[in-house]
Design a protein around this motif. Structure first.
Motif, PDB file in Angstrom:
ATOM      1  N   MET A   1     -11.412 -28.312   5.772  1.00 30.95           N
ATOM      2  CA  MET A   1     -11.829 -27.939   4.412  1.00 30.95           C
ATOM      3  C   MET A   1     -11.211 -28.862   3.374  1.00 30.95           C
ATOM      4  SD  MET A   1     -11.737 -23.829   4.256  1.00 30.95           S
ATOM      5  CE  MET A   1     -10.349 -23.437   5.262  1.00 30.95           C
ATOM      6  N   SER A   2     -11.965 -29.109   2.313  1.00 31.48           N
ATOM      7  CA  SER A   2     -11.440 -29.917   1.217  1.00 31.48           C
ATOM      8  C   SER A   2     -10.490 -29.047   0.378  1.00 31.48           C
ATOM      9  CB  SER A   2     -12.572 -30.456   0.350  1.00 31.48           C
ATOM     10  OG  SER A   2     -13.182 -29.406  -0.351  1.00 31.48           O
ATOM     11  N   PHE A   3      -9.725 -29.701  -0.468  1.00 31.80           N
ATOM     12  CA  PHE A   3      -8.779 -28.996  -1.334  1.00 31.80           C
ATOM     13  C   PHE A   3      -9.501 -27.953  -2.186  1.00 31.80           C
ATOM     14  CE2 PHE A   3      -6.550 -28.650  -5.407  1.00 31.80           C
ATOM     15  CZ  PHE A   3      -5.297 -28.269  -4.973  1.00 31.80           C
ATOM     16  N   LYS A   4     -10.645 -28.333  -2.728  1.00 39.12           N
ATOM     17  CA  LYS A   4     -11.390 -27.429  -3.618  1.00 39.12           C
ATOM     18  C   LYS A   4     -11.949 -26.224  -2.860  1.00 39.12           C
ATOM     19  CE  LYS A   4     -10.799 -29.474  -7.475  1.00 39.12           C
ATOM     20  NZ  LYS A   4     -10.183 -28.824  -8.627  1.00 39.12           N
ATOM     21  N   GLU A   5     -12.320 -26.443  -1.601  1.00 38.92           N
ATOM     22  CA  GLU A   5     -12.831 -25.312  -0.822  1.00 38.92           C
ATOM     23  C   GLU A   5     -11.701 -24.331  -0.516  1.00 38.92           C
ATOM     24  OE1 GLU A   5     -14.869 -26.254   2.828  1.00 38.92           O
ATOM     25  OE2 GLU A   5     -15.231 -24.132   3.248  1.00 38.92           O
ATOM     26  N   LYS A   6     -10.538 -24.871  -0.157  1.00 35.38           N
ATOM     27  CA  LYS A   6      -9.381 -23.998   0.099  1.00 35.38           C
ATOM     28  C   LYS A   6      -9.044 -23.199  -1.156  1.00 35.38           C
ATOM     29  CE  LYS A   6      -7.276 -27.105   3.470  1.00 35.38           C
ATOM     30  NZ  LYS A   6      -6.330 -28.223   3.593  1.00 35.38           N
ATOM     31  N   SER A   7      -9.118 -23.894  -2.296  1.00 32.89           N
ATOM     32  CA  SER A   7      -8.829 -23.238  -3.573  1.00 32.89           C
ATOM     33  C   SER A   7      -9.826 -22.095  -3.832  1.00 32.89           C
ATOM     34  CB  SER A   7      -8.908 -24.298  -4.680  1.00 32.89           C
ATOM     35  OG  SER A   7      -8.942 -23.699  -5.935  1.00 32.89           O
TER      36      SER A   7
END
Lengths: 156, 71
Positions: free
Chosen positions: A3-9
């Protein structure tokens, strides 16, 4: 799952919003039938607790996420992140507008028919209008985060 | 109805560019590694600007990397 950082966020925000405000609305529903003055105080206390807890949880989890992914956190959003955010925002905003319109309708109806609300509402909860507005806002946020995750998973 | 879709050869181009990593390509064009992965899987169609940047990184014409083909 990569997952990308934004998806984790988005996952963090979705779970914290669902958890904290799920607990909030569950407790608001329990105020049904409680004495008005007592219920008002309890509702206000619940709202303050939920907002403070929400801010604290988001700050803690996002700090941990940024600390463990500092390069990605510094990079910010790329065009795919921005597009998914934009599309999810559109859906969330639509839900928020529908909620605001329904709340406005309720305010107008109650204003012109004061007895209507008392005799026909199945939910005798103080500050009901405010809770409906709050529910619309939280629902729009949940849909916004879920929408982002949906686009990340499915692709577009 | 005839349907087209965008096909890309980014994975193949990376292989022939000394097995360039997704991270390396991502850094060169200013996107995340996950976006390169999504492009390679066909789950995301990049903007024209990013598509051209990818072609420039591999030093080949745009149509060697991206084509519009029949489904």
């Amino acid at each position: 799952m990569d997952m990308s950082f934004k998806e984790k966020s988005a996952w963090i925000s979705l779970f914290s919003t669902l958890g904290i405000f799920g607990y909030y609305f569950y407790n608001i529903a329990l105020l049904h039938g409680a004495p008005a003055e007592l219920a008002k105080e309890a509702a206000l206390e619940l709202l303050l607790k939920a907002i403070i807890l929400s801010v604290v949880v988001e700050v803690i989890f996002h700090s941990v996420l940024s600390a463990t992914n500092y390069k990605a956190a510094e990079f910010g959003s790329d065009e795919r992140d921005k597009m998914y955010e934009y599309k999810a925002n559109n859906i969330g905003y639509t839900i928020l507008v529908i909620g605001v319109m329904l709340t406005l309708g309720r305010i107008i109806i109650v204003e012109y028919n004061p007895d209507f609300a008392d005799h026909n509402s199945s939910m005798q909860i103080p500050l009901l209008t405010a809770h409906i507005l709050m529910f619309s806002f939280i629902l729009s946020e949940v849909v916004r985060f879920a929408g982002q995750i949906f686009y990340y998973r499915r692709g577009y | 109805m005839v349907e087209f879709h965008i096909v890309n050869r980014v994975r193949e181009k990376r292989f022939f560019a000394n097995e360039m990593t997704q991270q390396d390509l991502a850094e060169r064009i200013g996107v995340t590694r996950q976006t390169i992965m999504a492009i390679e899987k066909g789950k995301y169609s990049p903007s024209l600007e990013v598509a051209f940047k990818i072609a420039v990184v591999f030093g080949c014409p745009f149509e060697e990397v991206f084509t519009y083909e029949l489904l």
